[in-house]
Motif scaffolding. Structure first.
Motif, PDB file in Angstrom:
ATOM      1  N   SER A   1       0.822  -1.205   0.000  1.00 41.31           N
ATOM      2  CA  SER A   1       0.000   0.000   0.000  1.00 41.31           C
ATOM      3  C   SER A   1       0.861   1.262   0.000  1.00 41.31           C
ATOM      4  N   VAL A   2       1.994   1.224   0.675  1.00 46.44           N
ATOM      5  CA  VAL A   2       2.905   2.375   0.661  1.00 46.44           C
ATOM      6  C   VAL A   2       3.468   2.574  -0.745  1.00 46.44           C
ATOM      7  N   LEU A   3       3.903   1.504  -1.368  1.00 40.77           N
ATOM      8  CA  LEU A   3       4.467   1.604  -2.710  1.00 40.77           C
ATOM      9  C   LEU A   3       3.425   1.872  -3.782  1.00 40.77           C
ATOM     10  N   ASN A   4       2.163   1.673  -3.455  1.00 37.87           N
ATOM     11  CA  ASN A   4       1.101   1.848  -4.435  1.00 37.87           C
ATOM     12  C   ASN A   4       0.666   3.306  -4.584  1.00 37.87           C
ATOM     13  N   ASN A   5       1.240   4.202  -3.803  1.00 37.27           N
ATOM     14  CA  ASN A   5       0.944   5.622  -3.918  1.00 37.27           C
ATOM     15  C   ASN A   5       1.383   6.105  -5.301  1.00 37.27           C
ATOM     16  N   LYS A   6       0.453   6.746  -6.042  1.00 40.42           N
ATOM     17  CA  LYS A   6       0.737   7.146  -7.419  1.00 40.42           C
ATOM     18  C   LYS A   6       1.909   8.114  -7.508  1.00 40.42           C
ATOM     19  N   PHE A   7       1.978   9.060  -6.589  1.00 39.82           N
ATOM     20  CA  PHE A   7       3.076  10.027  -6.620  1.00 39.82           C
ATOM     21  C   PHE A   7       4.414   9.343  -6.354  1.00 39.82           C
ATOM     22  N   LEU A   8       4.455   8.462  -5.359  1.00 36.93           N
ATOM     23  CA  LEU A   8       5.701   7.765  -5.045  1.00 36.93           C
ATOM     24  C   LEU A   8       6.169   6.887  -6.199  1.00 36.93           C
ATOM     25  N   ARG A   9       5.240   6.316  -6.943  1.00 38.20           N
ATOM     26  CA  ARG A   9       5.621   5.510  -8.104  1.00 38.20           C
ATOM     27  C   ARG A   9       6.294   6.363  -9.156  1.00 38.20           C
ATOM     28  N   LYS A  10       5.805   7.606  -9.350  1.00 35.59           N
ATOM     29  CA  LYS A  10       6.432   8.500 -10.330  1.00 35.59           C
ATOM     30  C   LYS A  10       7.821   8.932  -9.852  1.00 35.59           C
ATOM     31  N   VAL A  11       7.938   9.187  -8.550  1.00 37.10           N
ATOM     32  CA  VAL A  11       9.246   9.555  -7.988  1.00 37.10           C
ATOM     33  C   VAL A  11      10.223   8.392  -8.142  1.00 37.10           C
ATOM     34  N   TYR A  12       9.759   7.187  -7.876  1.00 37.19           N
ATOM     35  CA  TYR A  12      10.589   6.000  -8.027  1.00 37.19           C
ATOM     36  C   TYR A  12      11.031   5.840  -9.477  1.00 37.19           C
ATOM     37  N   LEU A  13      10.103   6.008 -10.405  1.00 42.62           N
ATOM     38  CA  LEU A  13      10.440   5.885 -11.822  1.00 42.62           C
ATOM     39  C   LEU A  13      11.449   6.945 -12.227  1.00 42.62           C
ATOM     40  N   PHE A  14      11.238   8.184 -11.787  1.00 49.03           N
ATOM     41  CA  PHE A  14      12.194   9.249 -12.084  1.00 49.03           C
ATOM     42  C   PHE A  14      13.584   8.886 -11.566  1.00 49.03           C
ATOM     43  N   GLY A  15      13.637   8.375 -10.348  1.00 52.49           N
ATOM     44  CA  GLY A  15      14.929   7.988  -9.770  1.00 52.49           C
ATOM     45  C   GLY A  15      15.610   6.885 -10.555  1.00 52.49           C
ATOM     46  N   LEU A  16      14.836   5.906 -10.982  1.00 54.58           N
ATOM     47  CA  LEU A  16      15.415   4.831 -11.789  1.00 54.58           C
ATOM     48  C   LEU A  16      15.959   5.346 -13.108  1.00 54.58           C
ATOM     49  N   ILE A  17      15.174   6.191 -13.769  1.00 54.76           N
ATOM     50  CA  ILE A  17      15.626   6.726 -15.053  1.00 54.76           C
ATOM     51  C   ILE A  17      16.849   7.613 -14.854  1.00 54.76           C
ATOM     52  N   TYR A  18      16.847   8.409 -13.787  1.00 59.60           N
ATOM     53  CA  TYR A  18      17.988   9.273 -13.527  1.00 59.60           C
ATOM     54  C   TYR A  18      19.258   8.457 -13.255  1.00 59.60           C
ATOM     55  N   CYS A  19      19.119   7.376 -12.515  1.00 57.66           N
ATOM     56  CA  CYS A  19      20.285   6.513 -12.263  1.00 57.66           C
ATOM     57  C   CYS A  19      20.811   5.908 -13.558  1.00 57.66           C
ATOM     58  N   GLY A  20      19.903   5.603 -14.465  1.00 56.11           N
ATOM     59  CA  GLY A  20      20.321   5.015 -15.729  1.00 56.11           C
ATOM     60  C   GLY A  20      20.924   6.007 -16.691  1.00 56.11           C
ATOM     61  N   THR A  21      20.405   7.240 -16.713  1.00 56.48           N
ATOM     62  CA  THR A  21      20.838   8.209 -17.719  1.00 56.48           C
ATOM     63  C   THR A  21      21.779   9.280 -17.184  1.00 56.48           C
ATOM     64  N   LYS A  22      21.720   9.587 -15.917  1.00 55.85           N
ATOM     65  CA  LYS A  22      22.480  10.676 -15.288  1.00 55.85           C
ATOM     66  C   LYS A  22      22.167  12.018 -15.955  1.00 55.85           C
ATOM     67  N   ASP A  23      20.946  12.140 -16.461  1.00 61.30           N
ATOM     68  CA  ASP A  23      20.521  13.365 -17.133  1.00 61.30           C
ATOM     69  C   ASP A  23      19.164  13.772 -16.571  1.00 61.30           C
ATOM     70  N   PHE A  24      19.118  14.906 -15.884  1.00 58.66           N
ATOM     71  CA  PHE A  24      17.904  15.337 -15.204  1.00 58.66           C
ATOM     72  C   PHE A  24      16.757  15.578 -16.182  1.00 58.66           C
ATOM     73  N   MET A  25      17.017  16.311 -17.258  1.00 62.52           N
ATOM     74  CA  MET A  25      15.950  16.663 -18.197  1.00 62.52           C
ATOM     75  C   MET A  25      15.382  15.430 -18.900  1.00 62.52           C
ATOM     76  N   ILE A  26      16.231  14.519 -19.322  1.00 61.99           N
ATOM     77  CA  ILE A  26      15.745  13.304 -19.966  1.00 61.99           C
ATOM     78  C   ILE A  26      14.936  12.485 -18.972  1.00 61.99           C
ATOM     79  N   SER A  27      15.373  12.441 -17.740  1.00 60.21           N
ATOM     80  CA  SER A  27      14.632  11.712 -16.712  1.00 60.21           C
ATOM     81  C   SER A  27      13.265  12.340 -16.476  1.00 60.21           C
TER      82      SER A  27
END
Length: 80
Positions: A40-66
Protein backbone atom coordinates in the motif's frame (compact mmCIF):
# COMPACT_ATOMS: atom_id res chain seq x y z
CA UNK A 1 30.69 0.97 -38.88
CA UNK A 2 28.99 -1.53 -36.57
CA UNK A 3 30.96 -0.37 -33.56
CA UNK A 4 29.92 3.24 -34.24
CA UNK A 5 26.28 2.16 -34.32
CA UNK A 6 26.67 0.16 -31.10
CA UNK A 7 28.41 3.07 -29.37
CA UNK A 8 25.59 5.39 -30.38
CA UNK A 9 23.04 2.99 -28.92
CA UNK A 10 25.00 2.42 -25.72
CA UNK A 11 25.47 6.16 -25.14
CA UNK A 12 21.97 7.25 -26.10
CA UNK A 13 20.20 8.41 -22.92
CA UNK A 14 16.76 7.94 -24.52
CA UNK A 15 17.42 4.23 -25.03
CA UNK A 16 18.62 3.99 -21.43
CA UNK A 17 15.43 5.70 -20.27
CA UNK A 18 13.30 3.26 -22.29
CA UNK A 19 15.24 0.31 -20.83
CA UNK A 20 14.62 1.60 -17.31
CA UNK A 21 10.89 1.92 -18.01
CA UNK A 22 10.84 -1.67 -19.25
CA UNK A 23 12.66 -2.82 -16.11
CA UNK A 24 10.15 -0.86 -14.02
CA UNK A 25 7.37 -2.94 -15.54
CA UNK A 26 9.25 -6.07 -14.45
CA UNK A 27 9.42 -4.65 -10.92
CA UNK A 28 5.82 -5.77 -10.42
CA UNK A 29 7.03 -9.33 -9.97
CA UNK A 30 9.19 -8.25 -7.04
CA UNK A 31 6.11 -6.79 -5.34
CA UNK A 32 4.77 -10.31 -4.83
CA UNK A 33 7.30 -10.70 -1.99
CA UNK A 34 5.93 -7.76 0.02
CA UNK A 35 3.14 -7.79 2.58
CA UNK A 36 -0.07 -5.74 2.15
CA UNK A 37 1.10 -2.76 4.22
CA UNK A 38 4.32 -2.43 2.25
CA UNK A 39 2.40 -2.76 -1.02
CA UNK A 40 0.00 0.00 0.00
CA UNK A 41 2.91 2.37 0.66
CA UNK A 42 4.47 1.60 -2.71
CA UNK A 43 1.10 1.85 -4.43
CA UNK A 44 0.94 5.62 -3.92
CA UNK A 45 0.74 7.15 -7.42
CA UNK A 46 3.08 10.03 -6.62
CA UNK A 47 5.70 7.76 -5.04
CA UNK A 48 5.62 5.51 -8.10
CA UNK A 49 6.43 8.50 -10.33
CA UNK A 50 9.25 9.56 -7.99
CA UNK A 51 10.59 6.00 -8.03
CA UNK A 52 10.44 5.88 -11.82
CA UNK A 53 12.19 9.25 -12.08
CA UNK A 54 14.93 7.99 -9.77
CA UNK A 55 15.41 4.83 -11.79
CA UNK A 56 15.63 6.73 -15.05
CA UNK A 57 17.99 9.27 -13.53
CA UNK A 58 20.28 6.51 -12.26
CA UNK A 59 20.32 5.01 -15.73
CA UNK A 60 20.84 8.21 -17.72
CA UNK A 61 22.48 10.68 -15.29
CA UNK A 62 20.52 13.36 -17.13
CA UNK A 63 17.90 15.34 -15.20
CA UNK A 64 15.95 16.66 -18.20
CA UNK A 65 15.74 13.30 -19.97
CA UNK A 66 14.63 11.71 -16.71
CA UNK A 67 11.98 14.36 -16.17
CA UNK A 68 10.70 14.23 -19.75
CA UNK A 69 10.67 10.42 -19.76
CA UNK A 70 8.73 10.33 -16.50
CA UNK A 71 6.20 12.83 -17.82
CA UNK A 72 5.79 10.92 -21.10
CA UNK A 73 5.34 7.68 -19.17
CA UNK A 74 2.75 9.26 -16.86
CA UNK A 75 0.82 10.70 -19.79
CA UNK A 76 0.91 7.42 -21.71
CA UNK A 77 -0.34 5.46 -18.70
CA UNK A 78 -3.05 8.03 -18.05
CA UNK A 79 -4.38 8.10 -21.61
CA UNK A 80 -4.00 4.48 -22.61
Amino acid sequence: MNSDFINQIENNPWILAFAVIISNIGFNYILDDLDDRQKSVLNNKFLRKVYLFGLIYCGTKDFMISLISTIVYAMAVHWL
